[in-house]
Design a protein around this motif. Structure first.
Motif, PDB file in Angstrom:
ATOM      1  N   ILE A   2       0.496 -10.121  -5.901  1.00  0.00           N
ATOM      2  CA  ILE A   2       0.916  -9.789  -4.590  1.00  0.00           C
ATOM      3  C   ILE A   2      -0.867  -9.939  -4.274  1.00  0.00           C
ATOM      4  N   ARG A   3      -1.022 -10.541  -3.137  1.00  0.00           N
ATOM      5  CA  ARG A   3      -2.602 -10.809  -2.525  1.00  0.00           C
ATOM      6  C   ARG A   3      -2.740  -9.770  -1.458  1.00  0.00           C
ATOM      7  N   GLN A   4      -3.710  -8.889  -1.623  1.00  0.00           N
ATOM      8  CA  GLN A   4      -3.778  -7.723  -0.554  1.00  0.00           C
ATOM      9  C   GLN A   4      -4.536  -8.264   0.760  1.00  0.00           C
ATOM     10  N   PRO A   5      -4.199  -7.424   1.745  1.00  0.00           N
ATOM     11  CA  PRO A   5      -4.740  -7.799   2.993  1.00  0.00           C
ATOM     12  C   PRO A   5      -6.541  -7.545   2.955  1.00  0.00           C
ATOM     13  N   GLN A   6      -7.189  -8.460   3.458  1.00  0.00           N
ATOM     14  CA  GLN A   6      -8.503  -8.236   3.739  1.00  0.00           C
ATOM     15  C   GLN A   6      -9.064  -8.212   5.141  1.00  0.00           C
ATOM     16  N   TYR A   7     -10.088  -7.190   5.152  1.00  0.00           N
ATOM     17  CA  TYR A   7     -10.742  -7.237   6.528  1.00  0.00           C
ATOM     18  C   TYR A   7     -11.741  -8.397   6.630  1.00  0.00           C
ATOM     19  N   PRO A   8     -11.704  -8.886   7.613  1.00  0.00           N
ATOM     20  CA  PRO A   8     -12.532 -10.254   8.010  1.00  0.00           C
ATOM     21  C   PRO A   8     -14.005  -9.849   7.913  1.00  0.00           C
ATOM     22  N   LYS A  12     -17.981  -4.123   4.120  1.00  0.00           N
ATOM     23  CA  LYS A  12     -19.342  -4.164   4.840  1.00  0.00           C
ATOM     24  C   LYS A  12     -19.046  -4.250   6.252  1.00  0.00           C
ATOM     25  N   ALA A  13     -18.393  -5.312   6.563  1.00  0.00           N
ATOM     26  CA  ALA A  13     -18.139  -5.580   8.009  1.00  0.00           C
ATOM     27  C   ALA A  13     -17.181  -4.411   8.627  1.00  0.00           C
ATOM     28  N   GLU A  74      -7.883  -4.197  12.228  1.00  0.00           N
ATOM     29  CA  GLU A  74      -6.989  -5.443  11.778  1.00  0.00           C
ATOM     30  C   GLU A  74      -7.433  -6.410  10.724  1.00  0.00           C
ATOM     31  N   PHE A  75      -6.323  -6.537   9.894  1.00  0.00           N
ATOM     32  CA  PHE A  75      -6.359  -7.221   8.700  1.00  0.00           C
ATOM     33  C   PHE A  75      -5.985  -8.828   8.558  1.00  0.00           C
ATOM     34  N   LYS A  76      -6.664  -9.471   7.741  1.00  0.00           N
ATOM     35  CA  LYS A  76      -5.666 -10.810   7.493  1.00  0.00           C
ATOM     36  C   LYS A  76      -5.032 -10.730   6.134  1.00  0.00           C
ATOM     37  N   VAL A  77      -3.675 -11.042   6.285  1.00  0.00           N
ATOM     38  CA  VAL A  77      -2.873 -10.887   5.337  1.00  0.00           C
ATOM     39  C   VAL A  77      -2.504 -12.279   4.661  1.00  0.00           C
TER      40      VAL A  77
END
Length: 121
Positions: A2-8, A12-13, A74-77
């Motif tokens: 399962i791939r985790q959500p990433q913050y764009p 650091k951002a 808001e994350f990229k899923v």
């Protein structure tokens, strides 16, 4: 896997975003409160934060403020083979009081007035 959500822009951002949007509460300012608020957040399948819980708080309005800012993220899923997943992530939000304004030295004004009286000598 399962791939985790990433913050764009990565962590650091995300840290920059939190710093920029965090408002140090007035009551915490008065008490010079310093510390870390730990917040657990649930992220839904579209990357929105649907629920936050304070795991460890420091009070004086900081806990609510930490939750408020985390809810803005808001994350990229990534696509996880059509599974409807809720992700749980923990955030540590640091509160540091702004530096106290340097105290201005007191301006001392001295006025000297002279009276001249004729002495009888």
């Amino acid at each position: 896997s399962i791939r985790q959500p990433q913050y764009p822009g990565g962590n650091k951002a995300m840290t920059e975003f939190i710093k920029k949007n965090l408002v140090y509460p007035e009551s915490a300012k008065e008490q010079r409160v310093k510390g870390v608020v730990r917040v657990k957040a649930d992220i839904n399948k579209v990357g929105r934060i649907i629920k936050t819980t304070v795991i460890a708080g420091i009070g004086y309005g900081c806990d609510e403020e930490a939750e408020r800012v985390i809810k803005l993220l808001e994350f990229k899923v990534p696509e996880n083979r059509g599974m409807r997943l809720t992700f749980h992530k923990q955030f540590n939000v640091s509160f540091t009081p702004p530096p106290e304004a340097p105290k201005q030295p007191n301006q001392v004004k001295i006025e000297i007035k002279y009276h001249v009286t004729k002495s009888a000598d």
